[in-house]
Structures are given as C-alpha cells and as structure tokens.
Write a protein that holds these residues in place. Structure first.
Motif, PDB file in Angstrom:
ATOM      1  N   TYR A   1      -8.716  10.498   5.933  1.00 35.04           N
ATOM      2  CA  TYR A   1      -7.415  10.501   5.265  1.00 35.04           C
ATOM      3  C   TYR A   1      -6.524  11.604   5.812  1.00 35.04           C
ATOM      4  O   TYR A   1      -6.975  12.722   6.066  1.00 35.04           O
ATOM      5  CB  TYR A   1      -7.581  10.713   3.750  1.00 35.04           C
ATOM      6  N   ASN A   2      -5.239  11.280   5.947  1.00 34.52           N
ATOM      7  CA  ASN A   2      -4.220  12.246   6.329  1.00 34.52           C
ATOM      8  C   ASN A   2      -3.423  12.578   5.068  1.00 34.52           C
ATOM      9  O   ASN A   2      -2.832  11.694   4.455  1.00 34.52           O
ATOM     10  CB  ASN A   2      -3.299  11.630   7.400  1.00 34.52           C
ATOM     11  N   PHE A   3      -3.416  13.845   4.681  1.00 33.98           N
ATOM     12  CA  PHE A   3      -2.712  14.274   3.478  1.00 33.98           C
ATOM     13  C   PHE A   3      -1.331  14.790   3.849  1.00 33.98           C
ATOM     14  O   PHE A   3      -1.203  15.671   4.695  1.00 33.98           O
ATOM     15  CB  PHE A   3      -3.507  15.364   2.744  1.00 33.98           C
ATOM     16  N   ILE A   4      -0.308  14.237   3.205  1.00 32.84           N
ATOM     17  CA  ILE A   4       1.079  14.648   3.416  1.00 32.84           C
ATOM     18  C   ILE A   4       1.570  15.212   2.092  1.00 32.84           C
ATOM     19  O   ILE A   4       1.589  14.504   1.083  1.00 32.84           O
ATOM     20  CB  ILE A   4       1.956  13.457   3.839  1.00 32.84           C
ATOM     21  N   ILE A   5       1.956  16.482   2.093  1.00 30.96           N
ATOM     22  CA  ILE A   5       2.385  17.147   0.855  1.00 30.96           C
ATOM     23  C   ILE A   5       3.881  17.407   0.914  1.00 30.96           C
ATOM     24  O   ILE A   5       4.395  17.914   1.916  1.00 30.96           O
ATOM     25  CB  ILE A   5       1.631  18.475   0.671  1.00 30.96           C
ATOM     26  N   THR A   6       4.570  17.070  -0.162  1.00 26.97           N
ATOM     27  CA  THR A   6       5.985  17.374  -0.266  1.00 26.97           C
ATOM     28  C   THR A   6       6.327  17.835  -1.687  1.00 26.97           C
ATOM     29  O   THR A   6       5.792  17.293  -2.647  1.00 26.97           O
ATOM     30  CB  THR A   6       6.873  16.168   0.111  1.00 26.97           C
ATOM     31  N   PRO A   7       7.217  18.814  -1.799  1.00 27.51           N
ATOM     32  CA  PRO A   7       7.662  19.233  -3.124  1.00 27.51           C
ATOM     33  C   PRO A   7       8.862  18.410  -3.603  1.00 27.51           C
ATOM     34  O   PRO A   7       9.275  18.511  -4.740  1.00 27.51           O
ATOM     35  CB  PRO A   7       8.071  20.694  -2.915  1.00 27.51           C
ATOM     36  N   SER A   8       9.402  17.578  -2.733  1.00 30.83           N
ATOM     37  CA  SER A   8      10.665  16.902  -3.007  1.00 30.83           C
ATOM     38  C   SER A   8      10.489  15.405  -3.183  1.00 30.83           C
ATOM     39  O   SER A   8       9.933  14.723  -2.312  1.00 30.83           O
ATOM     40  CB  SER A   8      11.620  17.173  -1.835  1.00 30.83           C
ATOM     41  N   LEU A   9      10.999  14.888  -4.289  1.00 28.87           N
ATOM     42  CA  LEU A   9      10.955  13.451  -4.520  1.00 28.87           C
ATOM     43  C   LEU A   9      11.793  12.720  -3.471  1.00 28.87           C
ATOM     44  O   LEU A   9      11.376  11.691  -2.944  1.00 28.87           O
ATOM     45  CB  LEU A   9      11.460  13.134  -5.917  1.00 28.87           C
ATOM     46  N   LEU A  10      12.946  13.248  -3.156  1.00 27.29           N
ATOM     47  CA  LEU A  10      13.798  12.626  -2.138  1.00 27.29           C
ATOM     48  C   LEU A  10      13.067  12.553  -0.799  1.00 27.29           C
ATOM     49  O   LEU A  10      13.031  11.505  -0.147  1.00 27.29           O
ATOM     50  CB  LEU A  10      15.110  13.399  -1.998  1.00 27.29           C
ATOM     51  N   GLU A  11      12.456  13.659  -0.410  1.00 25.84           N
ATOM     52  CA  GLU A  11      11.683  13.673   0.831  1.00 25.84           C
ATOM     53  C   GLU A  11      10.523  12.681   0.761  1.00 25.84           C
ATOM     54  O   GLU A  11      10.210  12.003   1.747  1.00 25.84           O
ATOM     55  CB  GLU A  11      11.152  15.077   1.107  1.00 25.84           C
ATOM     56  N   ALA A  12       9.907  12.558  -0.409  1.00 25.30           N
ATOM     57  CA  ALA A  12       8.789  11.619  -0.576  1.00 25.30           C
ATOM     58  C   ALA A  12       9.240  10.194  -0.272  1.00 25.30           C
ATOM     59  O   ALA A  12       8.546   9.449   0.427  1.00 25.30           O
ATOM     60  CB  ALA A  12       8.232  11.708  -1.991  1.00 25.30           C
ATOM     61  N   PHE A  13      10.415   9.811  -0.750  1.00 30.45           N
ATOM     62  CA  PHE A  13      10.894   8.457  -0.496  1.00 30.45           C
ATOM     63  C   PHE A  13      11.261   8.260   0.976  1.00 30.45           C
ATOM     64  O   PHE A  13      11.047   7.176   1.526  1.00 30.45           O
ATOM     65  CB  PHE A  13      12.034   8.079  -1.435  1.00 30.45           C
ATOM     66  N   PHE A  14      11.768   9.288   1.635  1.00 30.49           N
ATOM     67  CA  PHE A  14      12.012   9.190   3.075  1.00 30.49           C
ATOM     68  C   PHE A  14      10.698   9.027   3.829  1.00 30.49           C
ATOM     69  O   PHE A  14      10.594   8.227   4.768  1.00 30.49           O
ATOM     70  CB  PHE A  14      12.773  10.414   3.604  1.00 30.49           C
ATOM     71  N   ILE A  15       9.686   9.771   3.419  1.00 28.91           N
ATOM     72  CA  ILE A  15       8.371   9.659   4.050  1.00 28.91           C
ATOM     73  C   ILE A  15       7.816   8.249   3.840  1.00 28.91           C
ATOM     74  O   ILE A  15       7.322   7.622   4.773  1.00 28.91           O
ATOM     75  CB  ILE A  15       7.401  10.720   3.491  1.00 28.91           C
ATOM     76  N   MET A  16       7.934   7.744   2.615  1.00 22.04           N
ATOM     77  CA  MET A  16       7.420   6.415   2.308  1.00 22.04           C
ATOM     78  C   MET A  16       8.149   5.337   3.100  1.00 22.04           C
ATOM     79  O   MET A  16       7.563   4.318   3.463  1.00 22.04           O
ATOM     80  CB  MET A  16       7.520   6.144   0.803  1.00 22.04           C
ATOM     81  N   LYS A  17       9.416   5.577   3.375  1.00 23.40           N
ATOM     82  CA  LYS A  17      10.195   4.617   4.153  1.00 23.40           C
ATOM     83  C   LYS A  17       9.771   4.622   5.621  1.00 23.40           C
ATOM     84  O   LYS A  17       9.736   3.580   6.270  1.00 23.40           O
ATOM     85  CB  LYS A  17      11.678   4.980   4.031  1.00 23.40           C
ATOM     86  N   ASP A  18       9.409   5.811   6.139  1.00 21.39           N
ATOM     87  CA  ASP A  18       9.107   5.963   7.562  1.00 21.39           C
ATOM     88  C   ASP A  18       7.625   5.845   7.914  1.00 21.39           C
ATOM     89  O   ASP A  18       7.284   5.547   9.047  1.00 21.39           O
ATOM     90  CB  ASP A  18       9.622   7.322   8.067  1.00 21.39           C
ATOM     91  N   GLU A  19       6.744   6.124   6.975  1.00 20.95           N
ATOM     92  CA  GLU A  19       5.297   6.124   7.219  1.00 20.95           C
ATOM     93  C   GLU A  19       4.630   5.083   6.318  1.00 20.95           C
ATOM     94  O   GLU A  19       5.108   4.826   5.219  1.00 20.95           O
ATOM     95  CB  GLU A  19       4.688   7.491   6.863  1.00 20.95           C
ATOM     96  N   LYS A  20       3.542   4.533   6.775  1.00 19.51           N
ATOM     97  CA  LYS A  20       2.759   3.672   5.892  1.00 19.51           C
ATOM     98  C   LYS A  20       1.947   4.585   4.970  1.00 19.51           C
ATOM     99  O   LYS A  20       1.092   5.334   5.428  1.00 19.51           O
ATOM    100  CB  LYS A  20       1.816   2.764   6.680  1.00 19.51           C
TER     101      LYS A  20
END
Length: 131
Positions: free
Chosen positions: A30-49
């Motif tokens: 597993y690759n763990f991606i940590i973000t404190p930002s909800l906005l950043e989380a949605f950008f990550i979800m849009k760009d990464e599976k």
C-alpha cells in the motif's frame, strides 16, 4: 500497489498510523498519501486512483468526515471507494449518549476505528476492504 488516502488536519496522527502499517509490512502493498486539506484530497482523488480513504471525524477548517463521505458518495467517480472513519472518541456508546444524531452515519462508513485503542484493527480492516 494500492493507494490509501488519509485526511486529517493533524497529519502527525496519520503518520502514527502509517508507522504501525509499515511495521506490519503494509508499505510493500500500500502507498499511503496523507493530506490535511479536504480540497487537496479531492484533487488527489481526481488525479490518482484511490483505493481507500481513511479520515478523521472532526475537522475545524473544512467539512467533517460525514459531510466528506456524502460528497464522495454523491460523485460517481468516488462513490465506490471504501471509507474508514478514524476517530478519537472511544466507542459508539459515546456517540449514542452525546451525539445521537451522528450514530446513523457510522453505518455509512465501511469501518470505524477508534484512535489508540483500535489502531491494531487497521491490520485486519485494510486488507479486508481492498485486498
């Protein structure tokens, strides 16, 4: 490798979880991606599976986990991503007593893990939800 997105405005708390997961050998799967930002989380979800979302219950600066889950479930790109609620409170009984309106939302999450006392539950829940 499967991607696990962790959302918490206090990222050190999620780093603690990742340390446990590394000790269990999860860093090989597993690759763990940590973000404190909800906005950043949605950008990550849009760009990464993203295969799994783990999020803290309360966030002061953005939507809480329940609101975030509703947004995820309303978007067909994200609705099938399993989500774990990771909360500091010690159990469902606490919520039934102090926040009864929130108890119904627990069932919308694929798992609820209580910080500290339940951290070892990640060892079983993550592979169960995403392999």
């Amino acid at each position: 490798m499967k991607n696990i997105l962790m959302i918490d405005e206090m990222p050190d708390a999620m780093e603690f979880v990742v340390q446990f997961c590394d000790d269990w050998g999860f860093n090989e799967k597993y690759n763990f991606i940590i973000t404190p930002s909800l906005l950043e989380a949605f950008f990550i979800m849009k760009d990464e599976k993203i295969d799994l979302v783990i999020q803290n219950m309360f966030r002061k600066k953005t939507l809480n986990a329940l609101e975030t889950l509703k947004l995820m479930k309303s978007d067909e790109r994200f609705r099938d991503i399993p989500s774990i609620l990771y909360t500091v409170y010690t159990g469902r009984d606490f919520y039934e007593e102090h926040y009864p309106s929130m108890v119904e939302y627990f069932d919308q999450f694929d798992a609820v893990i209580y910080k500290m006392i339940g951290i070892k539950k990640f060892k079983d829940v993550i592979p169960e939800l995403i392999g």
